[in-house]
Scaffold this motif. Structure first.
Motif, PDB file in Angstrom:
ATOM      1  N   LEU A 155      47.897  19.509  53.940  1.00 46.51           N
ATOM      2  CA  LEU A 155      49.351  19.445  53.869  1.00 46.51           C
ATOM      3  C   LEU A 155      49.802  18.968  52.495  1.00 46.51           C
ATOM      4  CD1 LEU A 155      51.853  19.889  55.617  1.00 46.51           C
ATOM      5  CD2 LEU A 155      51.757  17.473  56.251  1.00 46.51           C
ATOM      6  N   GLY A 156      49.042  18.047  51.892  1.00 44.93           N
ATOM      7  CA  GLY A 156      49.380  17.589  50.545  1.00 44.93           C
ATOM      8  C   GLY A 156      49.328  18.717  49.536  1.00 44.93           C
ATOM      9  N   GLY A 157      48.291  19.560  49.647  1.00 44.78           N
ATOM     10  CA  GLY A 157      48.204  20.717  48.761  1.00 44.78           C
ATOM     11  C   GLY A 157      49.317  21.717  48.985  1.00 44.78           C
ATOM     12  N   LEU A 158      49.848  21.779  50.230  1.00 45.00           N
ATOM     13  CA  LEU A 158      50.910  22.728  50.550  1.00 45.00           C
ATOM     14  C   LEU A 158      52.277  22.227  50.106  1.00 45.00           C
ATOM     15  CD1 LEU A 158      51.665  25.397  52.000  1.00 45.00           C
ATOM     16  CD2 LEU A 158      51.887  24.065  54.098  1.00 45.00           C
ATOM     17  N   VAL A 159      52.583  20.952  50.423  1.00 42.58           N
ATOM     18  CA  VAL A 159      53.922  20.433  50.116  1.00 42.58           C
ATOM     19  C   VAL A 159      54.018  19.856  48.706  1.00 42.58           C
ATOM     20  CG1 VAL A 159      54.283  19.878  52.541  1.00 42.58           C
ATOM     21  CG2 VAL A 159      53.518  18.076  50.995  1.00 42.58           C
ATOM     22  N   GLY A 160      52.861  19.565  48.084  1.00 41.19           N
ATOM     23  CA  GLY A 160      52.886  19.005  46.737  1.00 41.19           C
ATOM     24  C   GLY A 160      53.687  19.837  45.751  1.00 41.19           C
ATOM     25  N   SER A 316      48.558  32.168  54.846  1.00 37.35           N
ATOM     26  CA  SER A 316      47.183  31.659  54.903  1.00 37.35           C
ATOM     27  C   SER A 316      47.153  30.151  54.692  1.00 37.35           C
ATOM     28  CB  SER A 316      46.296  32.364  53.876  1.00 37.35           C
ATOM     29  OG  SER A 316      46.742  32.124  52.562  1.00 37.35           O
ATOM     30  N   ALA A 317      48.048  29.625  53.838  1.00 35.89           N
ATOM     31  CA  ALA A 317      48.121  28.175  53.647  1.00 35.89           C
ATOM     32  C   ALA A 317      48.537  27.482  54.934  1.00 35.89           C
ATOM     33  CB  ALA A 317      49.099  27.842  52.516  1.00 35.89           C
ATOM     34  N   TYR A 359      37.981  45.863  48.043  1.00 31.82           N
ATOM     35  CA  TYR A 359      37.529  47.150  47.530  1.00 31.82           C
ATOM     36  C   TYR A 359      38.625  48.213  47.679  1.00 31.82           C
ATOM     37  CZ  TYR A 359      34.550  51.216  46.731  1.00 31.82           C
ATOM     38  OH  TYR A 359      34.005  52.385  46.237  1.00 31.82           O
ATOM     39  N   ALA A 360      39.380  48.130  48.798  1.00 30.17           N
ATOM     40  CA  ALA A 360      40.461  49.095  49.044  1.00 30.17           C
ATOM     41  C   ALA A 360      41.752  48.709  48.335  1.00 30.17           C
ATOM     42  CB  ALA A 360      40.720  49.212  50.545  1.00 30.17           C
ATOM     43  N   GLU A 361      41.764  47.504  47.722  1.00 27.08           N
ATOM     44  CA  GLU A 361      42.943  46.987  47.019  1.00 27.08           C
ATOM     45  C   GLU A 361      44.160  46.956  47.949  1.00 27.08           C
ATOM     46  OE1 GLU A 361      43.510  48.977  43.275  1.00 27.08           O
ATOM     47  OE2 GLU A 361      41.452  48.568  42.608  1.00 27.08           O
ATOM     48  N   SER A 362      43.945  46.349  49.124  1.00 28.00           N
ATOM     49  CA  SER A 362      44.978  46.268  50.152  1.00 28.00           C
ATOM     50  C   SER A 362      45.560  44.863  50.213  1.00 28.00           C
ATOM     51  CB  SER A 362      44.393  46.639  51.521  1.00 28.00           C
ATOM     52  OG  SER A 362      45.271  46.299  52.561  1.00 28.00           O
ATOM     53  N   LEU A 363      46.864  44.736  50.001  1.00 29.21           N
ATOM     54  CA  LEU A 363      47.534  43.440  50.075  1.00 29.21           C
ATOM     55  C   LEU A 363      47.463  42.879  51.491  1.00 29.21           C
ATOM     56  CD1 LEU A 363      49.399  41.167  49.042  1.00 29.21           C
ATOM     57  CD2 LEU A 363      51.349  42.674  49.508  1.00 29.21           C
ATOM     58  N   VAL A 364      47.848  43.687  52.471  1.00 26.95           N
ATOM     59  CA  VAL A 364      47.840  43.227  53.864  1.00 26.95           C
ATOM     60  C   VAL A 364      46.424  42.877  54.305  1.00 26.95           C
ATOM     61  CG1 VAL A 364      48.305  43.892  56.254  1.00 26.95           C
ATOM     62  CG2 VAL A 364      49.918  44.522  54.450  1.00 26.95           C
ATOM     63  N   GLY A 365      45.463  43.691  53.895  1.00 24.63           N
ATOM     64  CA  GLY A 365      44.076  43.429  54.271  1.00 24.63           C
ATOM     65  C   GLY A 365      43.559  42.121  53.715  1.00 24.63           C
ATOM     66  N   VAL A 366      43.834  41.843  52.434  1.00 21.97           N
ATOM     67  CA  VAL A 366      43.366  40.607  51.807  1.00 21.97           C
ATOM     68  C   VAL A 366      44.017  39.391  52.453  1.00 21.97           C
ATOM     69  CG1 VAL A 366      43.502  39.249  49.675  1.00 21.97           C
ATOM     70  CG2 VAL A 366      42.691  41.606  49.598  1.00 21.97           C
ATOM     71  N   LEU A 367      45.315  39.444  52.719  1.00 19.23           N
ATOM     72  CA  LEU A 367      46.007  38.300  53.308  1.00 19.23           C
ATOM     73  C   LEU A 367      45.585  38.068  54.755  1.00 19.23           C
ATOM     74  CD1 LEU A 367      49.574  38.796  51.801  1.00 19.23           C
ATOM     75  CD2 LEU A 367      47.751  37.287  51.024  1.00 19.23           C
ATOM     76  N   THR A 368      45.348  39.150  55.502  1.00 16.70           N
ATOM     77  CA  THR A 368      44.846  39.003  56.875  1.00 16.70           C
ATOM     78  C   THR A 368      43.452  38.395  56.873  1.00 16.70           C
ATOM     79  OG1 THR A 368      46.134  40.928  57.582  1.00 16.70           O
ATOM     80  CG2 THR A 368      44.323  40.220  59.014  1.00 16.70           C
ATOM     81  N   ALA A 369      42.607  38.874  55.977  1.00 13.01           N
ATOM     82  CA  ALA A 369      41.254  38.324  55.857  1.00 13.01           C
ATOM     83  C   ALA A 369      41.307  36.852  55.453  1.00 13.01           C
ATOM     84  CB  ALA A 369      40.451  39.127  54.835  1.00 13.01           C
ATOM     85  N   SER A 370      42.276  36.504  54.601  1.00 15.15           N
ATOM     86  CA  SER A 370      42.428  35.115  54.165  1.00 15.15           C
ATOM     87  C   SER A 370      42.721  34.199  55.343  1.00 15.15           C
ATOM     88  CB  SER A 370      43.556  35.029  53.132  1.00 15.15           C
ATOM     89  OG  SER A 370      43.775  33.697  52.746  1.00 15.15           O
ATOM     90  N   MET A 371      43.542  34.681  56.275  1.00 13.18           N
ATOM     91  CA  MET A 371      43.839  33.876  57.463  1.00 13.18           C
ATOM     92  C   MET A 371      42.610  33.747  58.353  1.00 13.18           C
ATOM     93  SD  MET A 371      47.792  34.841  58.413  1.00 13.18           S
ATOM     94  CE  MET A 371      47.759  36.598  58.070  1.00 13.18           C
ATOM     95  N   VAL A 373      39.540  33.717  57.291  1.00 13.85           N
ATOM     96  CA  VAL A 373      38.689  32.736  56.601  1.00 13.85           C
ATOM     97  C   VAL A 373      39.121  31.323  56.973  1.00 13.85           C
ATOM     98  CG1 VAL A 373      38.126  31.762  54.341  1.00 13.85           C
ATOM     99  CG2 VAL A 373      38.041  34.238  54.682  1.00 13.85           C
ATOM    100  N   GLY A 374      40.433  31.081  56.974  1.00 17.18           N
ATOM    101  CA  GLY A 374      40.930  29.758  57.339  1.00 17.18           C
ATOM    102  C   GLY A 374      40.584  29.377  58.764  1.00 17.18           C
TER     103      GLY A 374
END
Length: 515
Positions: A155-160, A316-317, A359-371, A373-374
């Protein structure tokens, strides 16, 4: 006796313990904010103090270096003289250093204040974590408390940046440091009433030579890898890493000969402790490296502005923050071992999906994958953190906490440096042979070295994007994907190793016993 019965017999925490956890979490939040808020203040600091390039580098880096260097010392000191006492001393020093930083009139003064902030900040992670472990004897409550403790850092990294941005909009840059002072004062007032003291009654005084050797080990290695990530391979970074490793050998030899060492190397003979430490380090290694690529990908490949990239990264944050507070539910229901193993599998799925999306250079794909990962990463890191401290003897909880935090620092630095270097290698191999005949020698070097150099060169050439820019972006995306694929394979192997070690150590039953 059944594990469930053991857990039920452990006493539940009262109001005092939960309020104490809130106090500790707020301190951790402030500590975490100081890691991120300075980046926003840098333009104002540069305009006001006019630091040289070297001074600017040290203003940015000295806080993290001092935190990493003093974690082990502060953790062991807490075991020896009292964890609450070390925390209160650290809070006092943090408040004083914050005031010195806020009113610095020269770059040199700010560097010194930031160094003192780092030394004081090194008391927070090991002292607060070991106090949390001691406050909560019920295993389910302890996992929840560690999740809240970890959530405070997230939360500190998010609200900082949000709080820092609001302050910088209306006030002097020193305000981002002054907000620390009332929180530290509140901690000093309430902690003696809410937090009981814990120490190793049989501990001896700190061995100052061991302290010096630990600093001589950690600082050069962290310095070398961080600057390798920023500047690429250079002799001075390799020399720094080699020097740190050499001092590390001397440090280990001295610890073996001391009756009361700074780090008790016997901790590493506990299979569950070592396995949890390795999993924790690997988790930090890959997440730091992957998110370094993600931030660059959003801006350099997809062409988003820094603000747009930050806004797209909010989901993702939020996943990271929410999971920090909710991870205990998985640990309580599945148990620590199954939580770690299941989390590693989800983590693996996340980085695998990230590889395909990059590899596909997909914005939605990268952000979904990021979530994804979290969802996997947070339970793994928080649960292994609890296991690292929980499998160590109670009188060494501070030292174990410090080892955990130091490994996280190493993991992050190594991940950025090594995965960054691997991605750069793939990029340069992709650009090898690309026709850059229309550029001068300096431009050719910039384009073939990094995607950032290619993007800046393309901007300078005018509105029409050159043909080699698409190749450069594809090369970066391929390097990003390769690093994610490496992460997936490694995490799967790590899950198999952890399962084997935890099974032989019967960690599920031991984790349920009172600490």
């Amino acid at each position: 006796m059944q594990v469930e019965a053991i857990v039920q017999d452990q006493p539940l925490a009262g109001r005092r313990e939960w309020i104490g956890l809130c106090v500790l979490s707020v301190a951790c939040l402030i500590y975490s904010m100081d890691l991120s808020v300075l980046f926003l203040a840098m333009p104002a600091i540069v305009a006001d103090l006019d630091p040289s390039a070297s001074e600017l580098l040290w203003i940015n880096d000295i806080y993290g270096f001092m935190v990493a260097g003093f974690l082990v010392t502060m953790g062991t000191l807490g075991d020896r003289i009292g964890r609450r006492r070390v925390l209160l001393i650290g809070a006092s020093a943090f408040g004083v250093a914050s005031a010195l930083a806020a009113f610095s009139s020269t770059a040199q003064q700010l560097i010194m204040a930031r160094a003192l902030l780092g030394i004081a900040g090194a008391t927070f992670a090991p002292s607060t974590l070991s106090l949390v472990v001691n406050l909560f004897s019920n295993e389910n409550e302890r996992h929840r408390a560690i999740g809240i403790w970890g959530g405070a850092f997230a939360l500190g990294g998010l609200v900082g940046p949000l709080i820092g941005g609001a302050l910088l909009q209306y006030f002097h840059w020193g305000s981002v440091f002054l907000i620390n002072i009332p929180v530290m004062l509140a901690l000093l007032v309430v902690a003696p009433f809410l937090l009981p003291e814990y120490r190793n009654e049989g501990g001896e005084k700190l061995d100052l030579l061991s302290v010096a050797l630990s600093l001589g080990t950690v600082l050069p290695i962290i310095y070398g890898f961080k600057h390798m990530a920023a500047d690429g391979f250079a002799p001075r970074q390799l020399v720094a890493i080699a020097a740190g490793l050499l001092v590390g050998v001397l440090f280990v030899r001295r610890q073996k000969g001391l009756a009361h060492p700074l780090i008790d190397l016997r901790l590493f003979r506990i299979p569950a402790f070592t396995a949890s430490l390795i999993v924790n380090l690997a988790g930090m290694f890959f997440v730091f490296g992957v998110f370094l690529f993600q931030n660059l990908f959003l801006q350099l490949v997809l062409g988003l502005s820094p603000l747009e990239a930050a806004v797209w990264s909010v989901p993702s944050a939020l996943v990271f923050t929410v999971m920090s507070f909710q991870a205990y539910r998985f640990t309580s229901r599945l148990g620590p071992v199954r939580t770690v193993l299941f989390g590693l599998l989800v983590y693996t799925i996340g980085v695998s999906a990230m590889a395909f999306a990059a590899y596909a250079e997909s914005l939605v794909g990268v952000l979904t994958a990021s979530m994804l990962v979290g969802l996997g990463f947070v339970p793994v890191v928080l649960t292994t953190t609890g296991l690292i401290v929980g499998t160590a003897p109670p009188e060494q909880a501070g030292s174990a906490s410090a080892i955990s935090e130091t490994s996280a620092e190493f993991g992050g630095a190594l991940g950025v440096a090594i995965l960054g270097s691997l991605g750069t290698l793939v990029y340069r191999m992709t650009m090898d042979g690309v026709d850059l005949s229309g550029l001068n020698a300096a431009q050719q070097l910039a384009v073939s070295s990094t995607l950032a150099g290619a993007v800046e060169t393309a901007k300078a050439m005018g509105d029409t994007a050159p043909a080699w820019l698409d190749v450069a972006r594809s090369g970066f995306s391929l390097g990003f994907a390769a690093c994610c694929a490496l992460a997936a394979v490694t995490l799967l192997g790590l899950a198999a190793l952890a399962h084997r070690i935890y099974s032989s150590a019967h960690i599920e039953e031991k984790a349920a016993m009172p600490h």
